[in-house]
Write a protein that holds these residues in place. Structure first.
Motif, PDB file in Angstrom:
ATOM      1  N   HIS A   1      40.130  46.425 -39.877  1.00  0.00           N
ATOM      2  CA  HIS A   1      41.337  45.600 -39.985  1.00  0.00           C
ATOM      3  C   HIS A   1      40.946  44.122 -40.136  1.00  0.00           C
ATOM      4  O   HIS A   1      41.490  43.414 -40.983  1.00  0.00           O
ATOM      5  CB  HIS A   1      42.228  45.796 -38.754  1.00  0.00           C
ATOM      6  CG  HIS A   1      43.438  44.930 -38.749  1.00  0.00           C
ATOM      7  ND1 HIS A   1      44.566  45.250 -39.461  1.00  0.00           N
ATOM      8  CD2 HIS A   1      43.694  43.745 -38.147  1.00  0.00           C
ATOM      9  CE1 HIS A   1      45.472  44.307 -39.285  1.00  0.00           C
ATOM     10  NE2 HIS A   1      44.962  43.372 -38.486  1.00  0.00           N
ATOM     11  N   ASP A   2      39.995  43.699 -39.321  1.00  0.00           N
ATOM     12  CA  ASP A   2      39.552  42.296 -39.356  1.00  0.00           C
ATOM     13  C   ASP A   2      38.914  41.931 -40.693  1.00  0.00           C
ATOM     14  O   ASP A   2      38.960  40.780 -41.111  1.00  0.00           O
ATOM     15  CB  ASP A   2      38.593  42.005 -38.205  1.00  0.00           C
ATOM     16  CG  ASP A   2      39.282  42.071 -36.841  1.00  0.00           C
ATOM     17  OD1 ASP A   2      40.541  42.073 -36.793  1.00  0.00           O
ATOM     18  OD2 ASP A   2      38.556  42.144 -35.821  1.00  0.00           O
TER      19      ASP A   2
ATOM     20  N   GLY B   1      44.442  49.867 -39.359  1.00  0.00           N
ATOM     21  CA  GLY B   1      44.872  49.300 -38.088  1.00  0.00           C
ATOM     22  C   GLY B   1      46.182  48.562 -38.271  1.00  0.00           C
ATOM     23  O   GLY B   1      46.358  47.452 -37.790  1.00  0.00           O
ATOM     24  N   HIS B   2      47.132  49.191 -38.995  1.00  0.00           N
ATOM     25  CA  HIS B   2      48.364  48.524 -39.439  1.00  0.00           C
ATOM     26  C   HIS B   2      49.396  48.259 -38.345  1.00  0.00           C
ATOM     27  O   HIS B   2      50.304  47.474 -38.545  1.00  0.00           O
ATOM     28  CB  HIS B   2      49.002  49.317 -40.586  1.00  0.00           C
ATOM     29  CG  HIS B   2      49.606  50.627 -40.167  1.00  0.00           C
ATOM     30  ND1 HIS B   2      48.857  51.701 -39.777  1.00  0.00           N
ATOM     31  CD2 HIS B   2      50.900  51.010 -40.059  1.00  0.00           C
ATOM     32  CE1 HIS B   2      49.647  52.707 -39.463  1.00  0.00           C
ATOM     33  NE2 HIS B   2      50.898  52.315 -39.620  1.00  0.00           N
ATOM     34  N   LYS B   3      49.283  48.903 -37.205  1.00  0.00           N
ATOM     35  CA  LYS B   3      50.277  48.716 -36.144  1.00  0.00           C
ATOM     36  C   LYS B   3      49.724  47.767 -35.082  1.00  0.00           C
ATOM     37  O   LYS B   3      48.770  48.093 -34.374  1.00  0.00           O
ATOM     38  CB  LYS B   3      50.621  50.060 -35.500  1.00  0.00           C
ATOM     39  CG  LYS B   3      51.288  51.065 -36.427  1.00  0.00           C
ATOM     40  CD  LYS B   3      52.680  50.671 -36.795  1.00  0.00           C
ATOM     41  CE  LYS B   3      53.569  50.847 -35.602  1.00  0.00           C
ATOM     42  NZ  LYS B   3      54.956  50.505 -35.822  1.00  0.00           N
ATOM     43  N   SER B   4      50.325  46.602 -34.963  1.00  0.00           N
ATOM     44  CA  SER B   4      49.837  45.595 -34.015  1.00  0.00           C
ATOM     45  C   SER B   4      50.042  46.018 -32.563  1.00  0.00           C
ATOM     46  O   SER B   4      49.372  45.517 -31.666  1.00  0.00           O
ATOM     47  CB  SER B   4      50.521  44.252 -34.270  1.00  0.00           C
ATOM     48  OG  SER B   4      51.920  44.392 -34.092  1.00  0.00           O
ATOM     49  N   ASP B   5      50.950  46.964 -32.324  1.00  0.00           N
ATOM     50  CA  ASP B   5      51.228  47.394 -30.953  1.00  0.00           C
ATOM     51  C   ASP B   5      50.497  48.686 -30.573  1.00  0.00           C
ATOM     52  O   ASP B   5      50.891  49.373 -29.644  1.00  0.00           O
ATOM     53  CB  ASP B   5      52.733  47.555 -30.745  1.00  0.00           C
ATOM     54  CG  ASP B   5      53.360  48.601 -31.665  1.00  0.00           C
ATOM     55  OD1 ASP B   5      52.740  48.960 -32.695  1.00  0.00           O
ATOM     56  OD2 ASP B   5      54.484  49.058 -31.370  1.00  0.00           O
TER      57      ASP B   5
ATOM     58  N   ASN C   1      54.866  54.676 -31.463  1.00  0.00           N
ATOM     59  CA  ASN C   1      53.506  55.206 -31.457  1.00  0.00           C
ATOM     60  C   ASN C   1      53.441  56.334 -30.444  1.00  0.00           C
ATOM     61  O   ASN C   1      54.160  56.328 -29.441  1.00  0.00           O
ATOM     62  CB  ASN C   1      52.501  54.120 -31.065  1.00  0.00           C
ATOM     63  CG  ASN C   1      52.453  52.993 -32.065  1.00  0.00           C
ATOM     64  OD1 ASN C   1      52.566  53.215 -33.266  1.00  0.00           O
ATOM     65  ND2 ASN C   1      52.291  51.781 -31.577  1.00  0.00           N
TER      66      ASN C   1
ATOM     67  N   TYR D   1      43.853  50.437 -31.160  1.00  0.00           N
ATOM     68  CA  TYR D   1      42.895  51.099 -32.037  1.00  0.00           C
ATOM     69  C   TYR D   1      41.483  51.018 -31.455  1.00  0.00           C
ATOM     70  O   TYR D   1      41.192  50.148 -30.630  1.00  0.00           O
ATOM     71  CB  TYR D   1      42.884  50.436 -33.424  1.00  0.00           C
ATOM     72  CG  TYR D   1      44.124  50.705 -34.240  1.00  0.00           C
ATOM     73  CD1 TYR D   1      44.277  51.882 -34.955  1.00  0.00           C
ATOM     74  CD2 TYR D   1      45.155  49.763 -34.294  1.00  0.00           C
ATOM     75  CE1 TYR D   1      45.418  52.118 -35.708  1.00  0.00           C
ATOM     76  CE2 TYR D   1      46.292  49.998 -35.040  1.00  0.00           C
ATOM     77  CZ  TYR D   1      46.423  51.175 -35.746  1.00  0.00           C
ATOM     78  OH  TYR D   1      47.551  51.412 -36.486  1.00  0.00           O
TER      79      TYR D   1
ATOM     80  N   LYS E   1      39.503  48.444 -35.599  1.00  0.00           N
ATOM     81  CA  LYS E   1      39.801  47.003 -35.490  1.00  0.00           C
ATOM     82  C   LYS E   1      38.885  46.192 -36.407  1.00  0.00           C
ATOM     83  O   LYS E   1      39.335  45.228 -37.043  1.00  0.00           O
ATOM     84  CB  LYS E   1      39.625  46.527 -34.050  1.00  0.00           C
ATOM     85  CG  LYS E   1      40.718  46.967 -33.111  1.00  0.00           C
ATOM     86  CD  LYS E   1      40.404  46.457 -31.706  1.00  0.00           C
ATOM     87  CE  LYS E   1      41.279  47.097 -30.675  1.00  0.00           C
ATOM     88  NZ  LYS E   1      40.873  46.725 -29.310  1.00  0.00           N
TER      89      LYS E   1
END
Length: 185
Positions: free
Chosen positions: A127-128, A112-116, A97, A119, A124
């Motif tokens: 994503h939720d 929000g595909h990257k957990s690391d 990133n 965002y 978020k």
């Protein structure tokens, strides 16, 4: 004090008062001669600042249908255009990133595909809800990120040209283990 010196002071005071009276009288007389009608509304209307009535305003030009611009899209042109995005994003598999998230596999993936990546709360929340980056959503997002997702931290102004967006979409779709089927005309 002698009578001649008080007479001189009276002449001076009379001249000053006479001049002031004449000045006020000329001001009143000129207002009568050059009378301006009062405007119905105070101030000036500025074209840019005037709110428009949406029912009478000229419609903003609409983007052509996504399938239409995708028919002419080129992943090679998209890769060249994506270089502008390279200041913030990477697009290689397993890439790091940057200021923005790595975009490998973004098309068809969850918002929000990257957990690391940290965002914004707005992303978020999407994503939720389980929302994914459909080709149509991504196409409209990169036109104006701030308008598409209110509260996004992405400060990029966007790509106004529909063909540029279709080219970038085609390119990023190719940067995936599971490219999605793009709309066809």
């Amino acid at each position: 004090m002698s009578s001649s010196s008080s007479f001189e002071l009276n002449k001076i005071a009379g001249a000053v008062l006479g001049t002031l009276t004449l000045t006020v009288a000329l001001g009143i007389f000129s207002e009568i001669i050059f009378e301006q009608p009062k405007p119905a509304k105070q101030g000036y209307e500025l074209a840019e600042a005037t709110p428009t009535n949406t029912s009478t305003a000229a419609a903003a030009p609409q983007d052509p249908p996504l399938a239409e611009v995708l028919a002419k899209a080129s992943a090679e042109r998209g890769a060249a255009i994506f270089k502008r995005c390279g200041a913030c994003h990477t697009d290689d598999k397993g890439g790091k990133n940057g200021v923005g998230p790595n975009l490998y596999g973004v098309i068809g993936g969850p918002k929000g595909h990257k957990s690391d990546f940290a965002y914004s709360d707005a992303v978020k929340a999407l994503h939720d809800k389980g929302e994914t980056w459909t080709p149509d959503d991504f196409y409209h997002f990169i036109k104006s990120p701030q308008a598409f997702i209110k509260g996004t931290k992405m400060t990029f102004v966007g790509l106004p040209k529909p063909q540029d967006r279709a080219d970038v979409l085609t390119y990023l779709n190719s940067q995936s283990d599971k490219p999605v089927d793009l709309p066809k005309s």
